[in-house]
Write an enzyme that holds these catalytic residues in place. Sequence first.
Site, PDB file in Angstrom:
ATOM      1  N   ASP A  21       0.828  -1.209   0.000  1.00  0.00           N
ATOM      2  CA  ASP A  21       0.000   0.000   0.000  1.00  0.00           C
ATOM      3  C   ASP A  21       0.863   1.259   0.000  1.00  0.00           C
ATOM      4  O   ASP A  21       1.999   1.234   0.463  1.00  0.00           O
ATOM      5  CB  ASP A  21      -0.906  -0.032   1.244  1.00  0.00           C
ATOM      6  N   HIS A  38       3.122   3.481  -8.762  1.00  0.00           N
ATOM      7  CA  HIS A  38       3.025   2.056  -9.126  1.00  0.00           C
ATOM      8  C   HIS A  38       4.302   1.596  -9.850  1.00  0.00           C
ATOM      9  O   HIS A  38       4.803   0.510  -9.595  1.00  0.00           O
ATOM     10  CB  HIS A  38       1.804   1.800 -10.005  1.00  0.00           C
ATOM     11  N   LEU A 132      11.413 -20.192  -4.482  1.00  0.00           N
ATOM     12  CA  LEU A 132      10.305 -19.366  -3.989  1.00  0.00           C
ATOM     13  C   LEU A 132       9.045 -19.504  -4.854  1.00  0.00           C
ATOM     14  O   LEU A 132       9.127 -19.457  -6.082  1.00  0.00           O
ATOM     15  CB  LEU A 132      10.755 -17.888  -3.991  1.00  0.00           C
TER      16      LEU A 132
HETATM   17  C1  FPP Z   1      -1.756   0.132  -3.498  1.00  0.00           C
HETATM   18  O1  FPP Z   1      -1.317   1.465  -3.401  1.00  0.00           O
HETATM   19  C2  FPP Z   1      -1.133  -0.526  -4.620  1.00  0.00           C
HETATM   20  C3  FPP Z   1      -1.798  -1.062  -5.695  1.00  0.00           C
HETATM   21  C4  FPP Z   1      -3.269  -1.032  -5.828  1.00  0.00           C
HETATM   22  C5  FPP Z   1      -1.089  -1.672  -6.831  1.00  0.00           C
HETATM   23  C6  FPP Z   1       0.142  -2.441  -6.484  1.00  0.00           C
HETATM   24  C7  FPP Z   1       0.902  -2.686  -7.735  1.00  0.00           C
HETATM   25  C8  FPP Z   1       2.228  -2.654  -7.868  1.00  0.00           C
HETATM   26  C9  FPP Z   1       3.163  -2.479  -6.738  1.00  0.00           C
HETATM   27  C10 FPP Z   1       2.863  -2.781  -9.213  1.00  0.00           C
HETATM   28  C11 FPP Z   1       2.543  -4.011 -10.016  1.00  0.00           C
HETATM   29  C12 FPP Z   1       2.865  -5.267  -9.324  1.00  0.00           C
HETATM   30  C13 FPP Z   1       3.447  -6.342  -9.902  1.00  0.00           C
HETATM   31  C14 FPP Z   1       3.513  -7.580  -9.119  1.00  0.00           C
HETATM   32  C15 FPP Z   1       4.005  -6.306 -11.242  1.00  0.00           C
HETATM   33  P1  FPP Z   1      -2.385   2.622  -3.582  1.00  0.00           P
HETATM   34  O2  FPP Z   1      -2.412   3.035  -4.986  1.00  0.00           O
HETATM   35  O3  FPP Z   1      -3.698   2.197  -3.017  1.00  0.00           O
HETATM   36  O4  FPP Z   1      -1.734   3.740  -2.674  1.00  0.00           O
HETATM   37  P2  FPP Z   1      -2.515   4.857  -1.852  1.00  0.00           P
HETATM   38  O5  FPP Z   1      -3.237   4.157  -0.736  1.00  0.00           O
HETATM   39  O6  FPP Z   1      -1.406   5.726  -1.351  1.00  0.00           O
HETATM   40  O7  FPP Z   1      -3.447   5.551  -2.782  1.00  0.00           O
END
Ligand code: FPP
Length: 257
Positions: A21, A38, A132
Amino acid sequence: MNIPESIDRTKLPAHIAIIMDGNGRWAKERGEDRVYGHYEGVVSVRDIVDACGAIGVGHLTLYAFSAENWNRPQAEVDALMELLVNTIRKEVDELKKNNVRLHVIGDFYSLPAICQKELNEAKEMTAMNTGLNLILALSYGSRNEIVRAAKMIAEKVAAGTMHIDDITDDTFGQHLYTSQFPDPELMIRTSGEYRISNFLLYQLAYAELYFTNVHWPDFRQQHLFEAILNYQQRERRFGKTSEQIQTIKPEHAQGTN
Ligand code: FPP
């Protein structure tokens, strides 16, 4: 890689699950678009996968896209799907080389066709790997997973292929996406939120929960090792008393309640 000597390699969590997050907030703090967070989050993914492989963790589940994330602005959803495809395409050789086996849990068929194709190819290419197990939770929602399992079982009972008395914790678990994996023993959530957010509700029953204020794009191996050390200092009682745990041999220490 600097693995702290204080980590007991014989007491690693068999399965670590992470709610990644804070990508959006990390980007906003830098005056950037959320999608930039991201992109940078992928750097953390790579670092944590490497660390888990190096230290000998058997299973790592990453909550990469929830069933609820489809409700985000379309541009962000599209960017995340594109990032997923590009990252898998770019990293699959490295995964293969590093003995990492890729799995996916969630509503696979709701993903765009190109994602399904790329993921299927990567799963196939890494299927023989024995190190893994990297499990990506994509279009994943735990309530939906539980309801889906209940329906599958109900259908079997109605068809007479399963007896109602055979519905147990174990057989129920066999109908979840995670049937082939051990339950997570450590669940980490980054970015200072204290929620489970519809993630592995059944499987986290006895997991140790670890929350950190670090945003996901800043989360690196040393943060993972801190979480593991913290996990190793906890007493896992599984409903028993502290005295019982200290006198019972580790192999008998698990139980329910
Ligand atoms: C949450 O942060 C994160 C996500 C919804 C996406 C996670 C994706 C990645 C880390 C990249 C792709 C992953 C792989 C495995 C290739 P948020 O956007 O909700 O953050 P916020 O709470 O600060 O808005």
